[in-house]
Design an enzyme around this catalytic site. Structure first.
Site, mmCIF file in Angstrom:
data_model
loop_
_atom_site.group_PDB
_atom_site.id
_atom_site.type_symbol
_atom_site.label_atom_id
_atom_site.label_comp_id
_atom_site.label_asym_id
_atom_site.label_seq_id
_atom_site.Cartn_x
_atom_site.Cartn_y
_atom_site.Cartn_z
ATOM 1 N N SER A 64 103.856 47.188 17.648
ATOM 2 C CA SER A 64 104.497 48.257 18.957
ATOM 3 C C SER A 64 106.462 48.952 18.582
ATOM 4 C CB SER A 64 105.566 46.812 20.025
ATOM 5 O OG SER A 64 104.596 46.220 20.629
ATOM 6 N N GLN A 65 106.155 49.611 19.977
ATOM 7 C CA GLN A 65 107.740 50.526 19.186
ATOM 8 C C GLN A 65 109.033 49.643 19.117
ATOM 9 O OE1 GLN A 65 107.931 53.134 22.185
ATOM 10 N NE2 GLN A 65 110.414 54.215 21.640
#
Length: 213
Positions: A64-65
């Site tokens: 994930s970012q």
């Protein structure tokens, strides 16, 4: 598996970016500043490890970012020794951030390849989850319930009922809900049958996979 001064410097730059995007929880920012994200990524992506972007990992999944990890973690309001269930171990990066915050982490992964890899890898970095499980995240982990909070790191078309029932009274479920884009949703258990819901805008996640067997 090296974590150099350069990497540490890049992490502090990332923390500054996250502050600029509105992350305010000092403990969350410190955890992001401590966890060596580059070690969770394939070597081909090392130059991107401290950019605020999601990247592919094995089994068609993504890491994930950092902003998303920080945002979801901030919504959890983690306290030391909180018992937290994570749905979607993935690379293990989110689990490491929760461990860094002093949580007792239980994590479920649906992809065998990722489960095997992360199960070996997290302890090598010194992050010891209480339990990593290969299984169906939609079902939660009833034998270890109730949890102080539950975090879902994949897009769910709906809120799975077993997850709601496995929350403590006062517990928090953070889940991205939707088919193509997801709305980040916080559900707080107020009582046995009463839940309070808040929504925090759109995010994009890989889909939460259900066990079809």
């Amino acid at each position: 598996m090296k974590d150099t001064y350069k990497h540490k410097g890049l992490r502090q730059q990332l923390v500054t970016i996250l502050k600029g995007k509105g992350i305010t929880d000092a403990n969350v920012l410190k955890a992001i500043g401590n966890v060596p994200r580059h070690l969770f990524m394939d070597s081909g992506f090392l130059d991107y490890a401290y950019k605020d972007m999601a990247f592919p990992i094995a089994a068609d999944q993504t890491i994930s970012q950092p902003y998303t990890v920080a945002f979801q973690t901030e919504l959890l309001q983690v306290k030391k020794d909180d018992k937290i269930l994570e749905i979607g171990t993935g690379s293990g990066y989110q689990a490491a951030v929760l461990c860094e915050l002093g949580a007792r982490v239980y994590s479920i992964e649906r992809q065998q390849e990722l489960f095997k890899k992360t199960n070996l890898f997290l302890p090598k970095l010194g992050y010891r989850a209480k339990k990593l499980i290969f299984g169906d995240g939609y079902k939660g982990l009833v034998e270890e319930a109730p949890f102080d909070s539950i975090i879902v790191t994949a897009g769910a078309p709906f809120v799975p009922k077993p997850l709601l029932s496995q929350l403590k009274i006062g517990g928090r479920l953070v889940i991205p809900v939707g088919e193509h884009t997801q709305v980040m949703t916080l559900i707080i258990r107020k009582d046995t049958k009463e839940f309070e819901q808040h929504e925090f805008g759109e995010f994009r996640f890989v889909p939460l996979l259900e066990d079809k067997n």
